[in-house]
Design an enzyme around this catalytic site. Structure first.
Site, short mmCIF file in Angstrom:
data_model
loop_
_atom_site.label_atom_id
_atom_site.label_comp_id
_atom_site.label_asym_id
_atom_site.label_seq_id
_atom_site.Cartn_x
_atom_site.Cartn_y
_atom_site.Cartn_z
N GLU A 124 0.66 -0.79 -0.04
CA GLU A 124 -0.19 -0.12 -0.01
C GLU A 124 1.00 0.71 -0.23
OE1 GLU A 124 -3.05 0.27 3.01
OE2 GLU A 124 -3.40 2.64 3.64
N GLU A 165 -2.85 11.43 2.92
CA GLU A 165 -3.37 11.71 4.55
C GLU A 165 -3.87 11.94 4.98
OE1 GLU A 165 -4.47 7.07 5.68
OE2 GLU A 165 -2.49 7.39 5.44
#
Length: 363
Positions: free
Chosen positions: A252, A257
Site C-alpha cells: 500500500e 493522508e
C-alpha cells in the site's frame, strides 16, 4: 617368458602410437591457429571512423532535443563490416551502423559514447560525447473536465459500510451523485452527515482497479482537503494483486493522508508485510491552508526509491528493494473516511468536500 615379452612389445607400440596421435593433433592445431592468424593478418583494419548523431527535436530553443531522449545514429568506417556501440552499461551491436537509441535518464545529461568498427578481429575505436535532454512523458491522467459523474472508463467504486476496510470507520460509501461528482473541472467527494444504510455518514471511495494500473513513475495530484474533526481524506494506491495475495502482501502506498483533527499535517506512508498499520514506513510534513487552498501531492516511484513531496518539496524518502512489494502494478483510490484513524468526529459536523483538480501519471 614369451608372453611377457610380447606384452612389453605391445605396450611399446601403444605408447609410440599415442605419442604420434598427440603430435599430429598438435601440428593440426598449430596449423589451424597459424591459418587463422594469417587470415586475420590479411584483413584491413577499418579506418575513417565517423560517428554522426541527430538528437531528435534539436532547435535554437531546445539545443539538446525535444525531451523525447531519442538520438539517431549513423556510423560509418572504411572496410568495417560491423559495429559495437557502448552507451553507459548498454552494448549495442549493428551491422549497418544505423539505429536509434532512447536515453531514459531524466533531465539534461552528458553521455559518453564509445564506438568500435570491426573487420573480423581487426578494429578501430572512437568516442563521442552527447548532451541529451529527457523529460518525463504523461502516461495517464484525469483532468475532471466533464461535468457530471466521474469517468466510468477510469473510475469505479467501493460500496458499503464495512467491506474489509473498516478501521473503525463509520461512513457508508456510495456511488450516488450526492457523494461524488465532477463540476467546473474538479472532482468533488462529499461527506455528509445523514442516516443511510445503517450509518450516520455517507461518502465516496473511487478506485481505478480493473481500469488503470501501472508500475513506477511520477504522480502529481492537485487537491484541496476537506475540513472537519474526524475527516480522513486519502490519495493512495494498492497492489493490483490484492485479490490473490491479500493485504499487506500486495503493498500500500499512501501518497497523502490528512486528519481533520490534526490540521495541516500531511502523512506519506508505505505498508508492507513487515511494516504495516501503526508500524508503517511514514513521513510527515506540515503545510498551511490545506483545507482552503489547492496543493500538489506527489510521489516519485522507481525500482530504487519512493519519494514523497508536497508542492515539489521532498519530505520523505524510502529505499525500494526487490524484497518489498512495490515493484508491481498499483491502482489508485481516492476517498474520505470518517472516524477510525481520523479520530473523534466533531458533533457539529454537517458536511465537507474533498476537491481534486487532476490526477497525472508520468513515466
Amino acid at each position: 617368458m614369451k608372453a611377457n615379452k610380447n606384452n612389453n612389445i605391445n605396450k611399446a607400440i601403444y605408447s609410440i602410437l599415442t605419442l604420434l596421435i598427440c603430435f599430429i593433433c598438435l601440428i593440426t592445431s598449430c596449423s589451424s591457429e597459424n591459418g587463422s592468424n594469417g587470415n586475420n593478418a590479411n584483413l584491413v583494419t577499418p579506418s575513417n571512423l565517423v560517428i554522426n548523431t541527430e538528437i531528435v527535436g534539436t532547435s535554437a530553443i531546445n539545443p539538446n532535443g525535444d525531451g523525447s531522449g531519442v538520438v539517431n545514429f549513423n556510423i560509418t568506417a572504411t572496410n568495417a563490416t560491423s559495429y559495437k556501440i557502448l552507451i553507459g552499461n548498454q552494448l549495442i551491436e549493428s551491422t549497418t551502423g544505423i539505429f536509434s537509441h532512447t536515453f531514459s535518464q531524466v533531465g539534461t545529461n552528458t553521455h559518453n559514447i564509445t564506438v568500435s568498427a570491426y573487420n573480423g578481429s581487426q578494429f578501430t575505436t572512437g568516442n563521442k560525447t552527447l548532451i541529451v535532454y529527457k523529460t518525463i512523458q504523461l502516461l495517464w491522467s484525469d483532468e475532471f473536465d466533464t461535468n457530471g459523474a466521474p469517468d466510468s472508463s477510469k473510475w469505479g467504486y467501493d460500496i458499503g459500510s464495512n467491506n474489509g476496510w473498516s478501521n473503525n470507520e463509520v461512513q457508508n460509501y456510495t456511488n450516488r451523485a450526492e457523494n461524488s461528482f465532477v463540476s467546473n473541472g474538479v472532482l468533488k467527494i462529499v461527506t455528509i452527515k445523514e442516516n443511510y444504510g445503517g450509518s450516520s455518514y455517507t461518502s465516496a471511495r473511487l478506485k481505478s482497479q480493473g481500469k488503470f494500473s501501472f508500475k513506477y513513475g511520477r504522480i502529481d495530484i492537485r487537491a484541496k482537503l476537506p475540513a472537519g474533526g474526524g475527516t480522513w481524506p486519502a490519495l493512495w494506491m494498492l497492489g493490483e494483486n490484492i485479490s490473490s495475495v491479500s493485504w499487506p502482501a500486495c503493498g500500500e502506498i499512501d501518497i497523502m493522508e490528512h486528519l481533520g483533527n490534526n490540521l495541516g499535517q500531511i502523512h506519506g506512508s508505505l505498508h508492507s508485510p513487515n511494516n504495516f498499520g501503526g508500524n508503517s514506513n511514514s513521513g510527515i510534513t506540515t503545510i498551511t491552508n490545506a483545507t482552503t487552498q489547492f496543493h500538489v501531492y506527489s510521489l516519485d516511484w522507481s525500482e530504487t526509491s519512493i519519494k514523497f513531496y508536497v508542492d515539489n518539496n521532498l519530505y520523505y524518502n524510502l529505499t525500494n528493494t526487490t524484497s518489498l512489494p512495490f515493484n508491481s502494478n498499483f491502482f489508485f483510490i481516492l476517498n474520505t473516511a470518517m472516524g477510525g484513524w481520523g479520530g473523534t468526529i466533531d458533533p457539529n459536523f454537517i458536511s465537507s468536500t474533498f476537491e481534486i483538480d487532476y490526477v497525472r501519471v508520468y513515466q
